[in-house]
Design a protein around this motif. Structure first.
Motif, PDB file in Angstrom:
ATOM      1  N   ILE A 131       0.868  -1.178   0.000  1.00 35.64           N
ATOM      2  CA  ILE A 131       0.000   0.000   0.000  1.00 35.64           C
ATOM      3  C   ILE A 131       0.901   1.222   0.000  1.00 35.64           C
ATOM      4  O   ILE A 131       1.738   1.387   0.892  1.00 35.64           O
ATOM      5  N   HIS A 132       0.761   2.051  -1.000  1.00 33.57           N
ATOM      6  CA  HIS A 132       1.607   3.239  -1.143  1.00 33.57           C
ATOM      7  C   HIS A 132       0.733   4.490  -1.008  1.00 33.57           C
ATOM      8  O   HIS A 132      -0.252   4.643  -1.738  1.00 33.57           O
ATOM      9  N   HIS A 133       1.102   5.359  -0.083  1.00 34.21           N
ATOM     10  CA  HIS A 133       0.401   6.633   0.030  1.00 34.21           C
ATOM     11  C   HIS A 133       1.135   7.657  -0.832  1.00 34.21           C
ATOM     12  O   HIS A 133       2.324   7.890  -0.645  1.00 34.21           O
ATOM     13  N   THR A 134       0.437   8.233  -1.788  1.00 37.51           N
ATOM     14  CA  THR A 134       1.068   9.142  -2.747  1.00 37.51           C
ATOM     15  C   THR A 134       1.141  10.577  -2.262  1.00 37.51           C
ATOM     16  O   THR A 134       1.729  11.432  -2.915  1.00 37.51           O
ATOM     17  N   GLY A 135       0.516  10.860  -1.121  1.00 35.07           N
ATOM     18  CA  GLY A 135       0.425  12.229  -0.621  1.00 35.07           C
ATOM     19  C   GLY A 135      -1.005  12.696  -0.591  1.00 35.07           C
ATOM     20  O   GLY A 135      -1.435  13.371   0.349  1.00 35.07           O
ATOM     21  N   THR A 136      -1.756  12.320  -1.629  1.00 34.84           N
ATOM     22  CA  THR A 136      -3.192  12.639  -1.664  1.00 34.84           C
ATOM     23  C   THR A 136      -4.040  11.393  -1.895  1.00 34.84           C
ATOM     24  O   THR A 136      -5.168  11.315  -1.425  1.00 34.84           O
ATOM     25  N   ASP A 137      -3.488  10.403  -2.612  1.00 36.80           N
ATOM     26  CA  ASP A 137      -4.211   9.179  -2.939  1.00 36.80           C
ATOM     27  C   ASP A 137      -3.497   7.969  -2.338  1.00 36.80           C
ATOM     28  O   ASP A 137      -2.425   8.096  -1.749  1.00 36.80           O
ATOM     29  N   VAL A 138      -4.116   6.808  -2.544  1.00 40.25           N
ATOM     30  CA  VAL A 138      -3.533   5.561  -2.056  1.00 40.25           C
ATOM     31  C   VAL A 138      -3.477   4.570  -3.216  1.00 40.25           C
ATOM     32  O   VAL A 138      -4.487   4.330  -3.881  1.00 40.25           O
ATOM     33  N   ARG A 139      -2.287   4.002  -3.434  1.00 43.03           N
ATOM     34  CA  ARG A 139      -2.143   2.992  -4.484  1.00 43.03           C
ATOM     35  C   ARG A 139      -2.029   1.609  -3.850  1.00 43.03           C
ATOM     36  O   ARG A 139      -1.204   1.394  -2.963  1.00 43.03           O
ATOM     37  N   LEU A 140      -2.856   0.698  -4.333  1.00 48.96           N
ATOM     38  CA  LEU A 140      -2.817  -0.679  -3.864  1.00 48.96           C
ATOM     39  C   LEU A 140      -2.187  -1.563  -4.926  1.00 48.96           C
ATOM     40  O   LEU A 140      -2.538  -1.470  -6.109  1.00 48.96           O
ATOM     41  N   ASP A 141      -1.264  -2.406  -4.489  1.00 58.57           N
ATOM     42  CA  ASP A 141      -0.729  -3.466  -5.347  1.00 58.57           C
ATOM     43  C   ASP A 141      -1.251  -4.787  -4.786  1.00 58.57           C
ATOM     44  O   ASP A 141      -1.119  -5.049  -3.586  1.00 58.57           O
ATOM     45  N   TRP A 142      -1.851  -5.605  -5.645  1.00 60.14           N
ATOM     46  CA  TRP A 142      -2.386  -6.871  -5.161  1.00 60.14           C
ATOM     47  C   TRP A 142      -2.258  -7.960  -6.209  1.00 60.14           C
ATOM     48  O   TRP A 142      -2.142  -7.693  -7.401  1.00 60.14           O
TER      49      TRP A 142
END
Length: 410
Positions: free
Chosen positions: A223-234
């Motif tokens: 789970i990566h927080h981009t600063g404003t959004d959240v990116r999920l790798d699954w």
């Protein structure tokens, strides 16, 4: 449209997905299992019980834990093998003892609100989940436990719960199948019971009809927080996937602690194992001898729920033994013995054992609302009251997301 990822498809994840979808959010739910509600939400005690809202953070619980530590069939069992996680959790648990009364009242208030939300959800979907609105009856055979229940009742009354003391004769009238003597009890007419797994599966189907995307058999790797959004790798099957979401709600039960660490939050959940048996009432004699009113034996920490004509759920015990799902016969046997003592005409020949890990925070209060980073929210840590509180906390986290969205739009 704002797109929210919900991590976990147990009762809190499914109710959260539904609460968000009915407010117009795009929702994607991720779970490692093939279906919804396959872990802690699979076979719990079945009670939706504001009357069981007392938190455990009192010295009496600590003393019982120490007394029962080397008794394998005790209602509360603590593995004495130390770990930093267990020790830190227990230290924080004792630190929350001064908040026992306030947290008990707050939990009861939450449970009362949750009833209405859950019944609204069920009515909107038009589902049957073996609900029995016959109240919950707490029973007592030991005077000290009965006296403590009277003290707890004062707190529950402050929360607005109507719960009345009943005599031994009234206990027998409320549940005529009960075959043991009691000193009396407390009866909460507004509490009720139902099959958590059935409810979750049917609500998840309703979510799908509303456009919620479910990613089952999916393991979220990062789970990566981009600063404003959240990116999920699954990983879903053999396929690796990645997507950016406007926000994330962590509803992952005992896995929430590790996920929170990735997001820069400390959510000190400990897995507290509970056990149940589902007694299959295969013959007419057992069906007639089994209770319809839901019971809670406060001394043994055992609860019952009638799930339709053919099933009786009996659940209880608390075991501090790490992330361990082994089903131990010495923990299941007391549940069978309890059934045979209180309802001797019920056949226990065919009963299905189960164990689940309750996600407990040291305060015994769920974590509901935002994390440190924008777009990160939590609805987790409900302990033994996930079924009871989930509909209210789902609405609470949806309110929190609404408020954040309005603030950002201003």
């Amino acid at each position: 449209m704002t797109h929210i990822a919900v991590i976990g498809a147990g009762i809190t994840g499914i109710t959260t997905a539904y609460a968000l979808a009915r407010r117009g959010y795009a929702v994607s739910v991720f779970d490692k299992n093939r279906y919804a509600a396959m872990e802690t939400s699979f076979a719990n005690g079945g009670q939706l019980s504001a009357s069981n809202a007392e938190v455990w953070t009192r010295w009496g619980t600590v003393m019982k834990g120490l007394k029962w530590m080397f008794n394998p069939d005790a209602p509360l069992l603590v593995n004495p093998k130390p770990s930093w996680h267990k020790l830190s959790w227990m230290a924080e648990f004792m630190g929350n003892i001064p908040d026992y009364e306030a947290n008990t009242i707050a939990t009861a208030q939450m449970a009362i609100a949750a009833r209405e939300h859950l019944l609204d959800f069920a009515s909107e979907v038009g589902m049957d989940f073996d609900m029995e609105q016959r109240g919950i009856l707490h029973i007592y055979k030991k005077q000290s436990e009965f006296d403590h229940a009277r003290r707890v009742n004062v707190l529950l009354e402050k929360a607005g719960l109507e719960r009345r003391e009943v005599s031994a004769e009234e206990v027998q009238k409320l549940e005529p199948t009960l075959q043991t003597e009691t000193l009396g009890g407390f009866y909460t007419e507004s509490d009720f019971t139902g099959d958590i797994h059935s409810f979750s599966r049917k609500l998840s189907a309703a979510c799908e009809d509303m456009g919620v995307a479910f990613h089952y058999k999916s393991v979220v790797s990062e789970i990566h927080h981009t600063g404003t959004d959240v990116r999920l790798d699954w990983k879903e099957g053999n396929a690796k996937n990645s997507e950016v979401f406007d926000g994330i709600v962590v509803c992952a039960g005992v896995a929430s602690k590790a996920i929170a660490e990735q997001l820069g939050d400390r959510v000190n959940i400990y897995p507290v194992k509970g056990y149940s048996i589902t007694v299959n009432l295969d013959d007419a004699a057992s069906q007639e001898a089994a209770p319809w009113v839901s019971l809670l034996d406060d001394e043994a920490k055992v609860v019952t729920s009638r799930l339709g004509k053919n099933r009786l759920r009996i659940a209880g015990t608390a075991e501090f033994n790490g992330y361990n799902l082994d089903i131990r016969d010495d923990r299941i046997k007391p549940l069978r013995d309890w059934c045979e003592m209180f309802f001797p005409a019920v056949s226990t020949e065919h009963c299905v054992p189960w164990a689940g890990l309750r996600p407990m925070l040291p305060s015994m209060m769920p974590k509901v609302g935002p994390g440190k980073k924008p777009g990160v929210f939590y609805n987790t840590g409900h302990g033994h009251l996930g079924w009871t509180l989930s509909a209210a906390t789902a609405q609470g986290v949806a309110d929190s997301i609404d408020a954040t969205r309005m603030k950002n739009a201003a």
